[in-house]
Design an enzyme around this catalytic site. Structure first.
Site, PDB file in Angstrom:
ATOM      1  N   HIS A 131       8.330  -3.379  -5.894  1.00  0.00           N
ATOM      2  CA  HIS A 131       9.235  -3.813  -4.825  1.00  0.00           C
ATOM      3  C   HIS A 131       8.476  -3.978  -3.508  1.00  0.00           C
ATOM      4  O   HIS A 131       8.690  -4.945  -2.771  1.00  0.00           O
ATOM      5  CB  HIS A 131      10.370  -2.792  -4.632  1.00  0.00           C
ATOM      6  CG  HIS A 131      11.550  -2.994  -5.524  1.00  0.00           C
ATOM      7  ND1 HIS A 131      11.507  -2.722  -6.866  1.00  0.00           N
ATOM      8  CD2 HIS A 131      12.801  -3.441  -5.263  1.00  0.00           C
ATOM      9  CE1 HIS A 131      12.694  -2.987  -7.405  1.00  0.00           C
ATOM     10  NE2 HIS A 131      13.499  -3.427  -6.450  1.00  0.00           N
ATOM     11  N   HIS A 164       9.568   6.125  -5.949  1.00  0.00           N
ATOM     12  CA  HIS A 164       8.121   6.063  -5.774  1.00  0.00           C
ATOM     13  C   HIS A 164       7.640   7.134  -4.815  1.00  0.00           C
ATOM     14  O   HIS A 164       8.421   7.721  -4.058  1.00  0.00           O
ATOM     15  CB  HIS A 164       7.711   4.697  -5.204  1.00  0.00           C
ATOM     16  CG  HIS A 164       7.783   3.572  -6.188  1.00  0.00           C
ATOM     17  ND1 HIS A 164       6.833   3.363  -7.165  1.00  0.00           N
ATOM     18  CD2 HIS A 164       8.694   2.582  -6.333  1.00  0.00           C
ATOM     19  CE1 HIS A 164       7.158   2.296  -7.872  1.00  0.00           C
ATOM     20  NE2 HIS A 164       8.286   1.808  -7.399  1.00  0.00           N
TER      21      HIS A 164
END
Length: 200
Positions: free
Chosen positions: A127, A165
Site C-alpha cells: 500500500h 505493518h
C-alpha cells in the site's frame, strides 16, 4: 491448585532485518496502541483508497478505452507511465516480500483481504509503495503535489495504525514507490521519443 502463570511469548525472530527489526516491532506496537482511539472506519477507508485491486484495473481499463477506435485514438502518456509503474510495483513488492518473508504483526486483525500468497508477508508495504508511486508520478506530471503526498503519507500511516505493518515496512515501501515513479518517468520519456501513438 491454580495453574502457574505463563510468561509472555518471546518475540519472533526478525530474520534478515535482525536487531533493527526487533526495535521496529517495539516502536510499531507502541504506535498502534497509542492511536487505537482513531476511528477504524477512517483507517479502513485509507486502506481501500490504496488497494491494488483498485489502482491496477482502473488505469489499465482507462488505457484500453483510450486506445479504441471509438475514442480519439490518442493514448494518454500519463496512463502509460502509471500502468508501467503499477505493474513494476506489483513485481518488485512481491519479489521482496517472498525474499525477506517478514511475518505481519501478531496483533493484525483478521479483517484483511489476502489476494495472493505474498500478501501474507509484511516487508515492504505494498500500500505504501503504491501510494507513493502514484503520488510521485502524478506530481511529476503537474498534479497537486501537496494533496497527493498527504494522501500517500496518511495511507502509509494507516498501515501501522491498523496493525497491518511495521514502521520499517511502510518507510521501505515509500522509498520503493518513489524509485518506481522515477523509473516510470524514464520509461515514459523513452516511449515518447520512439512511439508515434503517444502524444507527449
Amino acid at each position: 491448585m491454580a495453574p502457574a502463570p505463563t510468561s509472555p511469548p518471546a518475540p519472533a525472530k526478525s530474520g534478515l532485518l535482525g536487531g533493527v527489526g526487533d526495535l521496529d516491532a517495539a516502536v510499531s506496537l507502541r504506535l498502534h496502541a497509542l492511536f487505537l482511539p482513531v476511528p477504524r472506519l477512517l483507517l479502513k477507508a485509507l486502506e481501500v483508497a490504496g488497494d491494488g485491486r483498485i489502482w491496477l484495473p482502473v488505469p489499465i481499463s482507462l488505457l484500453l478505452l483510450s486506445a479504441t477506435p471509438a475514442s480519439s485514438g490518442e493514448v494518454s502518456p500519463l496512463l502509460v507511465g502509471l500502468v508501467a509503474g503499477l505493474v513494476l510495483d506489483l513485481i518488485l513488492v512481491g519479489l521482496v516480500k517472498v525474499i525477506v518473508r517478514r511475518p505481519r504483526p501478531a496483533y493484525n486483525a483478521a479483517d484483511m483481504y489476502v489476494a495472493v500468497a505474498a500478501d501474507h508477508w509484511s516487508f515492504p508495504s505494498g500500500h505504501s509503495s503504491r501510494a507513493f508511486l502514484v503520488a510521485a508520478f502524478l506530481a511529476s506530471g503537474g498534479l497537486h503535489r501537496e494533496a497527493l503526498f498527504m494522501w500517500a503519507s496518511a495511507t502509509s500511516a494507516s498501515r501501522v495504525l491498523l496493525g497491518r505493518h511495521y514502521v520499517l515496512d511502510v518507510v521501505a515501501g515509500a522509498c520503493l514507490g518513489v524509485f518506481e515513479a522515477w523509473l516510470s518517468s524514464l520509461f515514459l520519456r523513452f516511449m515518447c521519443a520512439r512511439s508515434s501513438f503517444l502524444v507527449c
